[in-house]
Design a protein around this motif. Structure first.
Motif, PDB file in Angstrom:
ATOM      1  N   THR A   1      -0.988 -10.680   8.580  1.00 19.35           N
ATOM      2  CA  THR A   1      -2.448 -10.590   8.574  1.00 19.35           C
ATOM      3  C   THR A   1      -2.925 -11.036   7.199  1.00 19.35           C
ATOM      4  O   THR A   1      -2.334 -10.650   6.175  1.00 19.35           O
ATOM      5  CB  THR A   1      -2.888  -9.113   8.751  1.00 19.35           C
TER       6      THR A   1
ATOM      7  N   HIS B   1       3.762  -0.864   8.364  1.00 24.47           N
ATOM      8  CA  HIS B   1       3.562  -1.959   9.327  1.00 24.47           C
ATOM      9  C   HIS B   1       4.559  -3.102   9.132  1.00 24.47           C
ATOM     10  O   HIS B   1       4.272  -4.109   8.507  1.00 24.47           O
ATOM     11  CB  HIS B   1       2.132  -2.481   9.302  1.00 24.47           C
TER      12      HIS B   1
ATOM     13  N   ASP C   1       1.005  -6.516   7.549  1.00 30.08           N
ATOM     14  CA  ASP C   1       1.470  -6.497   8.950  1.00 30.08           C
ATOM     15  C   ASP C   1       2.407  -7.664   9.259  1.00 30.08           C
ATOM     16  O   ASP C   1       2.234  -8.353  10.288  1.00 30.08           O
ATOM     17  CB  ASP C   1       0.276  -6.564   9.928  1.00 30.08           C
TER      18      ASP C   1
ATOM     19  N   ARG D   1      -2.639  -5.453  -0.049  1.00 31.17           N
ATOM     20  CA  ARG D   1      -1.326  -5.238   0.560  1.00 31.17           C
ATOM     21  C   ARG D   1      -0.488  -6.502   0.401  1.00 31.17           C
ATOM     22  O   ARG D   1      -0.992  -7.619   0.589  1.00 31.17           O
ATOM     23  CB  ARG D   1      -1.497  -4.889   2.046  1.00 31.17           C
TER      24      ARG D   1
ATOM     25  N   ALA E   1      -2.432  -8.702  12.704  1.00 33.72           N
ATOM     26  CA  ALA E   1      -1.089  -8.307  13.132  1.00 33.72           C
ATOM     27  C   ALA E   1      -0.441  -9.219  14.171  1.00 33.72           C
ATOM     28  O   ALA E   1      -0.101  -8.784  15.263  1.00 33.72           O
ATOM     29  CB  ALA E   1      -1.141  -6.874  13.671  1.00 33.72           C
TER      30      ALA E   1
HETATM   31  O1  FUB Z   1      -4.298  -5.239   8.928  1.00 32.75           O
HETATM   32  C1  FUB Z   1      -5.123  -4.584   9.821  1.00 32.75           C
HETATM   33  C2  FUB Z   1      -4.561  -3.314  10.305  1.00 32.75           C
HETATM   34  O2  FUB Z   1      -3.974  -2.598   9.232  1.00 32.75           O
HETATM   35  C3  FUB Z   1      -3.449  -3.373  11.274  1.00 32.75           C
HETATM   36  O3  FUB Z   1      -3.737  -3.765  12.540  1.00 32.75           O
HETATM   37  C4  FUB Z   1      -2.973  -1.983  11.151  1.00 32.75           C
HETATM   38  O4  FUB Z   1      -1.770  -1.745  11.772  1.00 32.75           O
HETATM   39  C5  FUB Z   1      -2.912  -1.837   9.679  1.00 32.75           C
HETATM   40  O5  FUB Z   1      -1.698  -2.291   9.139  1.00 32.75           O
END
Ligand code: FUB
Length: 326
Positions: free
Chosen positions: A53, A266, A38, A295, A96
């Motif tokens: 994140t 994202h 994100d 990720r 995010a």
């Molecule tokens: O990283 C947590 C959640 O995963 C985000 O808030 C979503 O948008 C997704 O990317």
């Protein structure tokens, strides 16, 4: 002696990781090591910044790190710029971030606690600092949005500054997106002329992760589709004449590539208006890896055709060329 040899081997390992992901003039992808999702990109004081994140189990998501760079290729990590120890109402799922600079202060909006109903504590918070690298402290001592309005889970915030200087909060998970007019000191909202606070602007297939920018007078609204733990996560967009739309979905512009990575989504955008240059910063999952939290933050060029349509983004191993802010 044994210690020296193993230290040398470790150093060689680190160096070869760095070399395998980037060359001197190229960012490489991912742009920095670690599971980070994100990504919110920003430019402050002649530097690029990325606020992602920390992608881990919800209970471990109790802080945010940031990264800064002069050239999009070498990134410096700033650890724990925000921590739940500074946000009394937050205890997990810090997600995010979205950041803006206003009146020499930096405001970091974040989601926390992943609330599933209006009976739980959590939602979207605001933290403030004098510096982009923090430390950030709680601006309100409570969430800014702590309930579901129009069906939108209070997560995935983006702060959009319109041409007239008005700031809007655009946010929402669970397939609903709201826009609300932030008040001057970001302590709450000013109602729209009809008295409402949260207006729904959800386009077709919207899931979460909204983003907005203006190009040639048009409002580009982008969002993520699909499930973030799966391979089909992706980014689509619409174009409108106002921040409120109406927004008719045009197309997907970012998605998995079975030869490169899965779950690409994202995102946010770095914009160099003078050069009309756009970079999309997003996360994706390494090929063959099915762990939802694995990720990585990546970057690509984002281009437009002569009619102003966003062209499909090619996801790469190389990333982008070194580029100073000015
Ligand atoms: O990283 C947590 C959640 O995963 C985000 O808030 C979503 O948008 C997704 O990317």
């Amino acid at each position: 002696m044994k210690y020296i040899i193993s230290s040398l081997l470790l150093f060689a390992g680190i160096t070869s990781f760095a070399q395998s992901t980037k060359t001197i003039n190229q960012s490489g992808n991912p742009i920095f090591p670690g599971w980070y999702a994100d990504p919110e990109a920003a430019v402050f004081n002649n530097k690029y910044w990325i606020y992602p994140t920390y992608s881990a189990k919800y209970k471990e998501q109790v802080f945010l790190d940031a990264f800064s760079s002069d050239d999009l290729t070498n990134w410096k990590k700033h650890e724990h710029i925000l921590d739940t120890s500074a946000i009394k109402w937050a205890n997990k799922a810090m997600w995010a971030p979205a950041i803006v600079e206003k009146d020499k202060k930096y405001y970091l909006f974040f989601g926390a606690n992943d609330i599933q109903s209006d009976n739980e504590v959590g939602g979207i918070g605001v933290a403030v600092s004098d510096k982009p690298e923090g430390p950030f402290k709680d601006h309100l001592g409570k969430p800014l949005v702590d309930k579901f309005y129009n069906g939108a889970q209070p997560i995935d915030q983006f702060v959009f500054k319109d041409k007239d200087g008005q700031y809007y909060l655009i946010y929402g998970g669970w397939r609903h997106c709201n826009i609300a007019k932030l008040n001057k000191d970001f302590t709450g909202f000013d109602p729209f002329d009809d008295g409402t606070i949260f207006k729904e602007i959800t386009p077709d297939k919207y899931v979460e992760g909204p983003y907005m920018f203006i190009r040639n007078g048009k409002y580009y609204f982008m969002w993520s589709e699909g499930g973030w733990t799966g391979p089909d996560y992706s980014v689509a967009y619409a174009v409108g004449d106002t921040p409120f739309g109406p927004f008719k979905r045009i197309d997907k512009i970012l998605k998995q590539d079975p030869t490169m990575a899965t779950g690409a989504g994202h995102h946010s955008v770095i914009i160099n208006q003078k050069k009309d240059k756009y970079y999309i910063v997003y996360h994706r999952r390494p090929l063959g890896d099915t762990n939802g939290n694995h990720r990585e933050t990546c970057i690509e060029e984002m281009n437009f055709d002569a009619q102003g349509n966003i062209l499909p983004v090619k996801i790469t191993k190389e990333g982008v060329k070194a580029q100073k802010v000015k």
